[in-house]
Design a protein around this motif. Structure first.
Motif, PDB file in Angstrom:
ATOM      1  N   THR A 125       0.820  -1.216   0.000  1.00 18.91           N
ATOM      2  CA  THR A 125       0.000   0.000   0.000  1.00 18.91           C
ATOM      3  C   THR A 125       0.855   1.267   0.000  1.00 18.91           C
ATOM      4  O   THR A 125       0.328   2.362  -0.101  1.00 18.91           O
ATOM      5  N   SER A 126       2.167   1.115   0.131  1.00 17.83           N
ATOM      6  CA  SER A 126       3.029   2.305   0.227  1.00 17.83           C
ATOM      7  C   SER A 126       3.391   2.797  -1.172  1.00 17.83           C
ATOM      8  O   SER A 126       3.265   2.073  -2.156  1.00 17.83           O
ATOM      9  N   VAL A 127       3.872   4.048  -1.236  1.00 21.69           N
ATOM     10  CA  VAL A 127       4.325   4.586  -2.520  1.00 21.69           C
ATOM     11  C   VAL A 127       5.430   3.692  -3.082  1.00 21.69           C
ATOM     12  O   VAL A 127       5.460   3.397  -4.276  1.00 21.69           O
ATOM     13  N   HIS A 128       6.323   3.223  -2.201  1.00 17.85           N
ATOM     14  CA  HIS A 128       7.388   2.325  -2.660  1.00 17.85           C
ATOM     15  C   HIS A 128       6.803   1.067  -3.309  1.00 17.85           C
ATOM     16  O   HIS A 128       7.160   0.699  -4.428  1.00 17.85           O
ATOM     17  N   GLY A 129       5.898   0.409  -2.590  1.00 14.32           N
ATOM     18  CA  GLY A 129       5.343  -0.862  -3.055  1.00 14.32           C
ATOM     19  C   GLY A 129       4.515  -0.693  -4.321  1.00 14.32           C
ATOM     20  O   GLY A 129       4.612  -1.499  -5.261  1.00 14.32           O
ATOM     21  N   ILE A 130       3.708   0.355  -4.356  1.00 11.60           N
ATOM     22  CA  ILE A 130       2.866   0.592  -5.534  1.00 11.60           C
ATOM     23  C   ILE A 130       3.741   0.795  -6.768  1.00 11.60           C
ATOM     24  O   ILE A 130       3.511   0.210  -7.823  1.00 11.60           O
ATOM     25  N   ARG A 131       4.792   1.591  -6.595  1.00  9.58           N
ATOM     26  CA  ARG A 131       5.663   1.845  -7.749  1.00  9.58           C
ATOM     27  C   ARG A 131       6.426   0.583  -8.162  1.00  9.58           C
ATOM     28  O   ARG A 131       6.631   0.346  -9.339  1.00  9.58           O
ATOM     29  N   LEU A 132       6.808  -0.227  -7.186  1.00  9.36           N
ATOM     30  CA  LEU A 132       7.570  -1.449  -7.518  1.00  9.36           C
ATOM     31  C   LEU A 132       6.687  -2.447  -8.270  1.00  9.36           C
ATOM     32  O   LEU A 132       7.064  -2.951  -9.329  1.00  9.36           O
ATOM     33  N   PHE A 133       5.510  -2.712  -7.718  1.00 11.58           N
ATOM     34  CA  PHE A 133       4.681  -3.773  -8.293  1.00 11.58           C
ATOM     35  C   PHE A 133       3.870  -3.303  -9.494  1.00 11.58           C
ATOM     36  O   PHE A 133       3.702  -4.020 -10.458  1.00 11.58           O
ATOM     37  N   GLU A 134       3.348  -2.061  -9.413  1.00  9.46           N
ATOM     38  CA  GLU A 134       2.455  -1.633 -10.486  1.00  9.46           C
ATOM     39  C   GLU A 134       3.176  -0.910 -11.607  1.00  9.46           C
ATOM     40  O   GLU A 134       2.746  -0.929 -12.753  1.00  9.46           O
TER      41      GLU A 134
END
Ligand code: HEC
Ligand code: HEC
Ligand code: HEC
Ligand code: HEC
Ligand code: HEC
Ligand code: HEC
Ligand code: HEC
Ligand code: HEC
Ligand code: HEC
Length: 423
Positions: A125-134
């Motif tokens: 749900t974090s900006v980091h995770g969203i950018r990595l996965f999406e």
């Protein structure tokens, strides 16, 4: 590859020597070929050497637990060919690589039941995770950008990258690097600003663990900018009183409507400085001027003016009481009661400053008046103590004079009697 074979052959013979020299029946069952071979072939900052500091290794997990393979094999090529060898994850595979254990509640319970198992869920749900996965962005932080690899610690270990004292620097690896962050168009001054702020100074220079590090405001795994609605919660976690006053203030509704963050609007986010009384009032550098004028049709300017004057009065009264009391203390008078009362004046001043967040003169004034009354009492009593000191000194003077005169008179009298007796 020939190098490998040479290394492998070397290690096989080295291990054979080891086997031969180890007395029968000892630790052989636990032999960890991964670690032993890697220790032997790596230089000082290789994975095996570093991992001496790693919490996984310290708690008894081996290389094989993360990388897979078979500890009984004595050759890396055989290890690679072994079932279950996972090798080295790519940047984007790392979260799942770690989460295989860390999101497995049953597994973690067997090792450390106190550890949460929500890191990957939150990370998504974090900006980091969203950018990595999406967005398949390989420049954002994954688990090992923040935790390091092969020297992972818990947040209490001083060497750990997530220890509060090391955190700003860790986030700053990327966030302070203007070239690295250029394509995102966000500021890169967070670490610099934070380091010079009240919070940074308290944590980094004085070791005050009550002051926030980056993750106290941004979260660990949900590292996101706190939105307007959550901001009150973030600052309010530690500054509950200011937050409560603000909630009851005339700013609550308009700030929400206009999308002004409730604390950051006046204090900034990273470069928070120690507030001065001059921040409230009707002349520079008062923050009220940012939004209010004398004729904006609200009572804001009048309120700012009243509060500013009242605080000024109390500061002056505290100063006056303090210097009179210091004089009395210097003269050695009994001042315990007045010292205690002066502390109450100081307390009233601190509370009045906090009450500024009600943005309401009627809330601030009573506290100021209480302080003024106590300051008056301190002044009166300290002045009386100073008078008493001079009175006593005068009294002592008279007494000394009287005794001297008496002694001289006595002396003369004795001499006279003496002379009379001799003649
Ligand atoms: C006999 C020595 C030896 C043993 C035993 C050994 N390794 Fe290696 N390992 C190496 C060498 C040498 C390399 C470097 C290979 C290369 O550069 O091609 C390597 C590379 C690696 C790599 C890097 C990724 C890769 O596939 O090249 C990982 C991960 C690794 N080893 C893990 C392990 C694990 C886990 C074990 C135990 C199950 C193990 N090693 C056992 C010598 C060994
Ligand atoms: C907690 C899990 C974990 C443990 C335990 C672990 N590793 Fe790793 N290892 C990783 C990850 C993740 C990477 C990928 C690092 C990267 O992408 O920079 C990696 C990379 C490597 C590499 C290739 C890159 C490099 O740094 O040279 C080698 C070799 C390696 N590990 C060996 C080992 C050995 C030997 C051990 C045991 C002493 C070990 N690892 C223990 C997670 C682990
Ligand atoms: C094989 C399972 C496994 C894998 C894979 C694994 N861990 Fe762990 N990790 C553990 C266990 C078990 C502990 C708890 C050790 C203890 O406290 O007894 C732990 C502890 C930790 C801790 C310390 C937690 C604390 O505060 O006490 C961190 C941080 C951590 N792991 C991060 C990672 C990262 C990052 C990765 C991926 C590179 C990773 N782990 C991969 C099993 C694993
Ligand atoms: C943006 C940086 C960052 C990223 C990305 C990150 N972590 Fe963390 N993590 C932290 C910090 C900071 C803490 C320390 C919290 C504290 O102060 O106790 C932490 C704590 C932990 C802990 C201890 C238990 C807990 O939840 O507090 C584990 C386990 C852990 N992380 C695993 C992971 C795994 C697995 C990933 C990837 C899915 C990951 N972390 C990604 C910064 C990060
Ligand atoms: C490996 C580099 C790296 C590390 C380490 C890192 N970040 Fe990031 N972070 C990024 C990148 C790249 C972005 C994406 C910027 C964007 O999309 O605006 C980002 C985004 C963010 C955002 C959202 C910014 C926005 O408004 O768009 C926050 C907040 C953030 N990081 C906080 C942290 C914190 C706190 C830490 C340390 C605990 C940390 N980061 C560690 C690279 C990193
Ligand atoms: C006292 C709380 C607090 C601390 C400590 C803190 N931040 Fe922030 N941060 C904020 C707030 C509030 C915002 C603004 C959010 C918004 O405007 O939506 C923000 C915004 C950001 C952003 C988005 C870009 C920007 O500058 O607006 C990044 C990246 C960031 N912080 C990283 C960090 C890093 C790295 C640290 C540690 C050095 C840190 N923050 C410490 C509260 C904090
Ligand atoms: C983790 C707890 C924590 C969080 C979260 C936090 N603070 Fe603080 N704050 C502190 C501590 C502790 C101090 C005292 C530092 C010192 O003694 O110098 C402090 C000091 C301050 C001061 C100076 C007070 C003074 O009297 O000098 C201001 C202003 C401030 N914080 C505003 C904020 C704002 C605005 C936020 C949210 C963006 C925030 N704080 C978030 C703990 C926190
Ligand atoms: C970021 C902008 C902003 C700042 C800074 C600001 N205010 Fe306000 N204030 C507002 C807005 C918007 C309102 C609502 C105005 C309205 O109702 O028309 C308001 C309303 C008020 C009111 C209620 C007025 C009324 O007549 O009901 C008072 C009192 C007030 N502010 C005092 C202050 C003081 C004192 C300061 C400085 C410490 C200050 N404000 C700083 C934006 C601000
Ligand atoms: C409209 C502007 C404004 C807003 C919004 C605001 N403050 Fe303040 N704050 C001030 C002023 C002005 C002072 C200086 C008071 C003084 O020292 O006389 C101050 C002082 C402080 C202080 C030091 C005095 C004390 O209370 O101990 C802290 C801490 C603080 N603010 C925290 C916060 C927090 C937390 C929030 C959000 C809930 C917040 N402020 C919102 C204007 C504001």
């Amino acid at each position: 590859m020939w190098l490998n074979e040479v290394k492998g052959a070397f290690m096989r013979s080295a291990l054979a020597v080891l086997v031969l020299t180890v007395p029968a029946g000892t630790a052989l069952a636990q032999a960890d070929n991964c670690r032993d071979c890697h220790m032997a072939i790596e230089d000082e900052d290789g994975p095996a050497h570093k991992s001496v500091r790693d919490i996984h290794i310290q708690k008894g997990l081996g290389c094989v637990e993360c990388h897979g393979g078979d500890v009984s094999l004595e050759d890396m090529d055989e290890v690679r060919a072994a079932a279950g060898y996972r090798g080295v994850p790519t940047h984007r595979q790392v979260p799942q690589f770690c989460a295989r254990c860390h999101s497995d509640a049953a597994y973690m319970r067997g090792h450390n039941p106190a550890l949460p198992t929500d890191q990957l869920d939150k990370y998504r749900t974090s900006v980091h995770g969203i950018r990595l996965f999406e967005h398949r962005d390989a420049k954002v932080a994954n688990c090992i950008s923040c935790h390091s690899v092969h020297e992972i610690g818990d947040a209490k270990m001083p060497h750990s990258s997530t220890h509060p004292a090391n955190l700003a620097q860790m986030c700053g690896k990327c966030h302070s690097d203007a070239d690295y962050m250029a394509e995102y168009g966000i500021p890169t001054t967070q670490v610099e600003d934070y380091t010079g702020s009240v919070h940074g100074i308290a944590l980094l220079e004085r070791g005050d663990l009550g002051a926030p590090a980056c993750n106290d405001c941004h979260g660990n795994h949900g590292a996101a900018p706190p939105g307007v609605s959550s901001l009150s919660a973030v600052c309010g976690n530690c500054h509950a009183v200011e937050s409560d006053y603000f909630d009851g203030s005339p700013h609550k509704a308009p700030f929400e409507e206009l999308g002004f963050p409730m604390c950051e609007t006046c204090h900034s986010n990273h470069a928070i400085v120690r507030p001065l009384d001059e921040m409230v009032g009707t002349s520079e550098p008062a923050v009220c001027l940012q939004c209010h004028t004398a004729d904006d049709g609200t009572v804001a300017f009048a309120t700012a003016d009243t509060i500013s004057r009242a605080l000024g009065q109390l500061v002056a009264a505290h100063g006056g009481a303090d210097s009179l009391l210091s004089e009395a203390i210097e003269k050695g008078m009994m001042t315990t009661d007045e010292e205690f009362r002066l502390k109450e004046v100081r307390q009233a001043l601190i509370q009045a400053r906090t009450l500024v967040h009600s943005f309401d003169a009627d809330s601030v004034l009573p506290r100021v008046e209480l302080g003024l009354e106590k300051a008056d009492i301190v002044k009166t009593n300290a002045a009386a103590l100073i008078d008493e000191y001079y009175f006593r000194r005068k009294g002592l003077g008279f007494a000394t004079l009287f005794i001297t005169v008496l002694v001289i008179a006595l002396y003369i009298k004795v001499r006279r009697v003496d002379r009379r007796l001799r003649s």
